[in-house]
Write a protein that holds these residues in place. Structure first.
Motif, mmCIF file in Angstrom:
data_model
loop_
_atom_site.group_PDB
_atom_site.id
_atom_site.type_symbol
_atom_site.label_atom_id
_atom_site.label_comp_id
_atom_site.label_asym_id
_atom_site.label_seq_id
_atom_site.Cartn_x
_atom_site.Cartn_y
_atom_site.Cartn_z
ATOM 1 N N TRP A 1 37.808 25.396 39.591
ATOM 2 C CA TRP A 1 36.352 25.459 39.462
ATOM 3 C C TRP A 1 35.760 24.052 39.451
ATOM 4 C CZ3 TRP A 1 32.359 24.653 35.759
ATOM 5 C CH2 TRP A 1 31.190 25.387 36.026
ATOM 6 N N LEU B 1 36.382 29.599 45.855
ATOM 7 C CA LEU B 1 35.165 29.092 45.224
ATOM 8 C C LEU B 1 34.404 28.180 46.171
ATOM 9 C CD1 LEU B 1 36.458 28.277 41.630
ATOM 10 C CD2 LEU B 1 34.841 30.076 42.260
ATOM 11 N N THR C 1 30.109 34.719 39.892
ATOM 12 C CA THR C 1 31.131 33.796 40.383
ATOM 13 C C THR C 1 32.545 34.344 40.176
ATOM 14 O OG1 THR C 1 29.636 32.041 39.701
ATOM 15 C CG2 THR C 1 31.823 31.381 40.384
#
Lengths: 464, 257
Positions: free
Chosen positions: B79, B147, B173
């Motif tokens: 992330w 991502l 997300t």
């Protein structure tokens, strides 16, 4: 009273991305219930403005006032406005119902109330039977409707729409335009709409804000913007137009294409250079020699569906575009006239290039980050001056070897007998050029200015 | 056979020689006794062999623990790497992948040596450390990819509808990055079940994993039982793969736009 009618007030917004100014001192008042459209070419700052209103982008300077409160520091999730995104941004892991209910579920609204409101808003966008559908299985137009429903369910005071119809085909776009307009009427909330499609803007809006290079060019109703563009950019961007150099002889009398015409504009002064806009549908054919103001020869004639588009060469050597329901054969001599009402006179934005310069020594001067040769008589080394170059004296080259500096063609305006180009130099400054050569937007050009074509002027004293 | 499909011939031959044939051999050996007669005793032996069953359970347990550990460490890392504001250069991504350029065996030996130097007792803790160290990049990279390619407008749309940053993560997300997590799980879980080198070096063979038992049997010329164990592991891995694969496909479809 008037302040109370305002819902959003933009005050001196400025924004830079990587040193490039995308917004430059944008101020605007938006009234409650208004349908406002930001219109401009890509990169004009319209989407940035919308993102600043939504809170996704922070302005470098300026503030957003909503109903009297400064919301510049409020995060997007606490702003009472919702956005319809350009590519819809529907959540692919949720079905239509859950997409639309997303906002209400976050607010912990009771389930039965959510269901009622989802049903109501889906009905509003004519998507009632699609609740359980996977969003991926929907067509572009249907996804668009779900995106609108999802934004409307939170009952925002302002709905922001970022080129929402750009991805739809023409027919669908026309239908959605009508539906959006009806929705706006029915809901009575403020719509702020972003588009690069001038026709869409003219169809939908109460107010159009024309933007270019990060600045507001003109604010007005669609009719005002179309009939009375304030500058060449607006005239060229909205609809088709003949943009020509002119000279105001006196009030209500203007000369262009080497002929004199009556017009309705006043207050420019006598013998003043101006720009003139004549819409192609406002030049009329006549067979009456008494009405004829000038003669021309038809150069080309193309059928455009409703009308014919003709290019004519005037007896004085200018090229004009005319739209008429009747075609005239190529090569024929025609008599033409223009109504005084249909001539739009605009103040000239600039008459020559003018740059802040510094004298570097005998016969040498620096401006636009480049050193040029020129006559420096009467100036001392290190002195600040104003360098003036006439538009037609700037030479454009298609290579950079002999060039003084380089740039890209940013904007092209056809002025009837020559092109007026805006060149953005590599340093980000604009230089304007009159030329007969044909260049394309985005072309990389070398710029050359001969020593004799630069005139230095004294800077007014007191100005270090 | 048209022209284009003939291009596939070398690959077809390769697959037959190095994938299908060995699999058939495993199947054959596992269904034979030492003198080559057909028998199911190798298979039934496993299900009655308490040691083997225990080792198998332990292997699965270690693999699950390792996978969870990798997700726990790998997801935040991915992330951060995928966030343009937090990570401005591609170099950091390469740094995370860099250990994979060195042979896993060498890294494991070096890790064991480090533990010895530091005087840390080898055991389950060091085993998990070594596994996590070896397999972490396989978890980070697919999540990072997922991502990275995720359209930012989803997060913006969620915020626009009133989601706070933590709600954006939980409701948008995270669910949208699950295909990456599943890829990571596949790439970490499966190899950990069958690994034997790491457990050998990092626990001094104190902890035996399923892979170790297979290796021991094969080394001791008990080919038939070893083959049977391999077959059982393959079947179990195959079943879990299919289960996860099904789930992953549904998620991946969701991730496409």
């Amino acid at each position: 009273m008037q302040e109370n009618d305002l819902i959003i007030k933009l005050e001196h917004l400025s924004k830079e991305f990587d040193g490039v100014k995308v917004l430059d001192d944008v101020s605007l008042d938006i009234k409650k219930g208004e349908f406002v459209t930001f219109l401009g070419p890509s990169g004009c700052g319209k989407t940035t403005t919308l993102r600043i209103i939504a809170g996704f982008t922070k302005p470098d300077a300026g503030s957003v006032i909503m109903e009297g409160k400064d919301i510049s520091e409020v995060p997007p999730y606490r702003r009472p406005l919702n956005t319809v995104f350009q590519r819809y941004a529907l959540f692919p892991h949720l079905d239509v119902y859950d997409n639309v209910a997303f906002g209400l579920k976050l607010q912990k609204v009771p389930e039965d109330e959510i269901e009622k409101r989802v049903k109501r808003v889906l009905k509003l966008v004519s998507m009632s039977d699609y609740e359980d559908r996977d969003v991926e299985s929907l067509s572009g137009g249907q996804q668009q409707r779900v995106a609108i429903a999802r934004a409307l369910i939170n009952q925002p005071k302002v709905l922001l729409l970022d080129e929402p119809l750009a991805a739809l085909d023409l027919k669908m776009r026309k239908d959605m335009q009508i539906e959006l307009k009806e929705m706006h009427k029915k809901l009575g909330i403020t719509f702020i709409y972003v588009t690069h499609d001038q026709e869409e803007a003219l169809t939908l809006s109460d107010t159009i804000v024309v933007m270019n290079e990060g600045r507001i060019q003109q604010i007005g109703t669609p009719i005002d913007i179309y009939n009375e563009p304030v500058n060449c950019f607006v005239a060229d961007f909205i609809g088709e137009s003949n943009i020509l150099k002119g000279r105001m002889i006196r009030d209500r009398r203007v000369a262009f294409i080497k002929h004199e015409f009556d017009c309705v504009d006043e207050g420019f002064g006598e013998d003043v250079k101006v720009d003139v806009v004549v819409r192609p549908e406002d030049i009329y054919f006549t067979t009456d020699p008494a009405k004829c103001q000038f003669k021309a020869k038809v150069n080309s004639c193309t059928f455009k569906g409703v009308h014919y588009e003709m290019w004519v060469d005037t007896d004085t050597g200018y090229e004009l575009m005319i739209q008429d329901y009747d075609p005239y054969p190529v090569g024929s001599e025609v008599m033409l006239y223009i109504d005084p009402d249909d001539i739009q006179v605009m103040k000239k934005e600039r008459e020559f290039n003018s740059f802040a310069a510094k004298v570097k020594g005998e016969g040498r001067v620096e401006f636009l980050d480049t050193e040029f040769e020129c006559d420096t008589q009467g100036f001392e080394e290190g002195e600040q001056a104003q360098a003036v170059i006439r538009f037609e004296k700037v030479d454009l080259l298609d290579h950079e070897e002999d060039a003084d500096l380089t740039g890209n063609v940013e904007f092209i305006l056809y002025m009837g007998d020559h092109y007026h180009l805006t060149i953005k130099t590599d340093a980000g400054e604009n230089i304007w050029v009159d030329t007969n050569d044909i260049w394309d937007k985005g072309d990389f050009v070398g710029i050359k200015i001969l020593p004799g074509d630069i005139t230095l002027h004294k800077v007014a004293s007191g100005n270090e | 056979m048209n022209k284009r499909s003939s291009w596939a011939l070398p690959y077809f031959i390769f697959l037959v020689l190095f994938v299908v044939l060995p699999l058939l051999l495993i199947l054959m050996y596992s269904l034979q006794d030492a003198s080559g007669n057909f028998t199911l005793s190798n298979i039934t032996k496993f299900f009655t062999d308490k040691d083997a069953l225990g080792t198998f359970a332990l292997s699965i347990e270690v693999a699950i623990e390792n996978t969870l550990l990798c997700i726990l460490i790998g997801y935040p890392a991915a992330w951060i790497l995928a966030d343009n504001k937090l990570n401005r250069s591609a170099v950091t991504v390469v740094l995370f992948i860099l250990p994979m350029w060195i042979n896993a065996l060498m890294r494991t030996l070096a890790t064991a040596e480090l533990f010895n130097m530091a005087g840390i007792q080898l055991g389950k803790g060091t085993l998990l450390f070594g596994m996590c160290y070896d397999y972490l990049p396989f978890m980070i990279y697919p999540i990072y990819n997922q991502l990275k390619k995720m359209d930012k407008s989803y997060a913006e749309a969620a915020q626009d509808l009133g989601a706070t940053p933590s709600e954006v993560f939980r409701k948008v997300t995270l669910p949208l990055s699950m295909p990456g997590v599943w890829s990571g799980v596949m790439m970490v879980f499966m190899p950990t079940v069958s690994t034997f080198a790491i457990s050998e070096f990092l626990t001094n063979n104190k902890i035996k994993l399923f892979g170790t038992i297979i290796q021991e049997n094969i080394n001791n010329s008990m080919w038939n039982y070893g083959a049977a164990l391999s077959l059982i592991m393959l079947v179990i891995i195959g079943i879990t793969t299919m289960l996860q694969g099904g789930e992953k496909r549904a998620e991946a479809e969701g991730g496409l736009i």
